[in-house]
Each structure stands twice: as structure tokens, then as C-alpha cells.
Design an enzyme around this catalytic site. Sequence first.
Site, short mmCIF file in Angstrom:
data_model
loop_
_atom_site.label_atom_id
_atom_site.label_comp_id
_atom_site.label_asym_id
_atom_site.label_seq_id
_atom_site.Cartn_x
_atom_site.Cartn_y
_atom_site.Cartn_z
N GLY A 3 -6.12 -4.87 6.67
CA GLY A 3 -7.42 -3.71 6.45
C GLY A 3 -8.43 -4.17 7.13
N GLY A 41 -9.97 -4.27 1.36
CA GLY A 41 -9.44 -3.92 2.54
C GLY A 41 -9.87 -2.43 3.03
CG ASP A 42 -7.04 -0.04 5.39
OD1 ASP A 42 -6.75 -1.00 5.16
OD2 ASP A 42 -6.42 0.98 5.82
CB THR A 88 0.03 1.28 5.11
OG1 THR A 88 0.37 -0.06 4.69
CG2 THR A 88 0.81 1.75 6.13
N GLY A 89 -1.72 -1.19 6.45
CA GLY A 89 -1.84 -2.12 7.43
C GLY A 89 -2.89 -3.46 7.07
NE ARG A 141 -8.71 -7.95 2.39
CZ ARG A 141 -7.53 -7.25 2.63
NH1 ARG A 141 -7.24 -6.25 1.55
NH2 ARG A 141 -7.22 -6.58 3.69
CB THR A 177 -0.81 -0.15 1.21
OG1 THR A 177 -1.55 -1.17 1.35
CG2 THR A 177 -1.83 1.12 1.28
#
Lengths: 137, 177
Positions: A55, A31-32, A52-53, A29, A1
Site C-alpha cells: 500500500g 494502505g492504499d 492490490t499490493g 496504519r 485485498t
Amino acid sequence: TVGCAALDKHGNLAAGTSTGGMTNKRWGRIGDSPIIGAGTYANNNTCAVSSTGWGEYFIRGMVAYDISALMAYKNLSLKEAAHEVIQNKLPSIDEGQGNGGIIAVDKNGNIAMEFNTSGMFRATMNDKGELYIGIFK
Amino acid sequence: NEFSIVIHGGAGFMKEDNFSPEKQKAYKKKLEEAIRVGYTILKDGGSSLDAVEKTINILEDSPLFNAGKGAVFTNEGTNEHDASIMDGKTLNAGASAGTKTVKNPINLARAIMEKSPHVMLAREGAETFAEDQGLTIVDPEYFFTEKRMKALERTKASENKKVTALYDATLKASKFG
């Protein structure tokens, strides 16, 4: 990311995030990163944030907005709000699984780079042209 | 500060011991190239939105980071991109999810914010909108990188080992964006 947050000379904040998601993801899927308030948030009254991480945890934690909310409602500084969300709130969501970090800038140009992992690719520049680049904690 | 800018290229459990000096140099060089693009825009009086978009473009075009050209592979061996952008002045926002052919997803997120009445578009519809807006469309093959394909193969191999994700470093790391 990857992500970026900036304050311009007109006092306007902006943030953006772009990602390929997680390796081996299935079933569409997401994520955030594309979730406003989780992966990205900007408000001229508080700050601009890119996350970032992992999600799923960042979505449940509404991380980017939460940092802005702590500044707005609790009068925390950007650094205090980012630390509270990334170091204290996220890991407690599910026994330490909320790993990752954020970069952010507030309306006064102060910067935060908070992460609870061993590293985050990151860089900053201010109006004096001072450059900082980091990878590890 | 009259203006300032900050960027990230992802977080994870990287260790200095596992990062050769050459590898560290390559990452730092690209991070500097990216942030200087945004810095120059801001120094010249440009908008924070332009700085964010153009800075992210540099990172998206690099195979080093998990975005754009360097995106990881899905289980099906495809690359699916997500992106978002937000304007702090207006609280306007745009986001795209699951696109496979848009070269720079952050440009699509901004186009959605500024040229559609919506906040988020996904998959084929988002790609159609990107085409309508004249954004650069590429063959999905553009996003293939050997490093990411090997990562997918390692992850799938770990899945087949019947080791729980909790104790498998590859699987655990695969969760990170």
C-alpha cells in the site's frame, strides 16, 4: 485485498476495493485500499481500477488514478497504461519494492489484469458469458 | 463489449508448487461464485455499482481472502478493515478505514458515498455511521480465523529473530494486502 471493476450496459464504470490491510500493522496504519486515486478509481471517460499490493508504494504512485491519467492525457490504451504504471513506474519508486497489481476495465469493456508479482487471484467475464480465472503468472 | 467485469483477490509471491490442487480449486470456485454474481447483475441491466458491491460481498464473506471475514490481524490481535468505492459517472466516491465491527466494509464505503456529504470516515465514527445506516454490525470475534492468527504469530516470531526484513520471507510477505 479484494476488488472489482465493472462496466454496465448504460456505459457506467465503477470500481471498489476492500481489505484487511497488512499483517502485524500498528499505529492505525492505512494502505492504499481506501485511498481514492491510489487503491480505487473510476471515470466514465477512461477506466475503473482496483489495486492490490504494498500500500505505501501504491499511495505514493497514485496508481489507480495514474492509469486513468495516462489514458486521458497520453491516449494510451488501458493495457498500455496499466503496463506502464505497474511494470515500469512502480518498481522504480524505491528499488523494486512497489509490488502488487491492478485489475481494470475501460469504457469499451476492455480488461487489464497487470501485476509484477508471481501471482494474483483474478477472474473476468464479458458480455458473452466467457469466464477466465487465474492465479499464477 | 456491452458490459464486462473483472475481479481480484490479492496479489503476492504465491508459487504453484506451494498450492495444492485442492487449494487452487477452492480459490477458483470462490472467484467464480463472486464474479457470476456481478455478471448476472450486469446481464440483467443492473448498475456497475451494484455489481461491484455485491461481488465484493462474496469475497468479503469468504475466509480465503484478506478482506471482511478473512482479514489479517494487527499487531494488537484485532482485525481492521479498509474499503472504498467510486462511481465513474459522477466521480462520487466513498471510503472507510480502520473499522472493526462492520461485516461488509464495501457496503459502508458505498453508504458513505451516497448518504453522507463526506468521502472518507474512519474508525469509531465510521462504525457509528454504519450503525445509523442499518448496516450489519458483528462482534469483532466474527473475523477471527486460525490461519490469520498463525500468520501473525509467525510474523511476530520473525521480528524477534533479529533478522532484517529484507531477507526474511515471512516479514516481507507480511507487507502485502
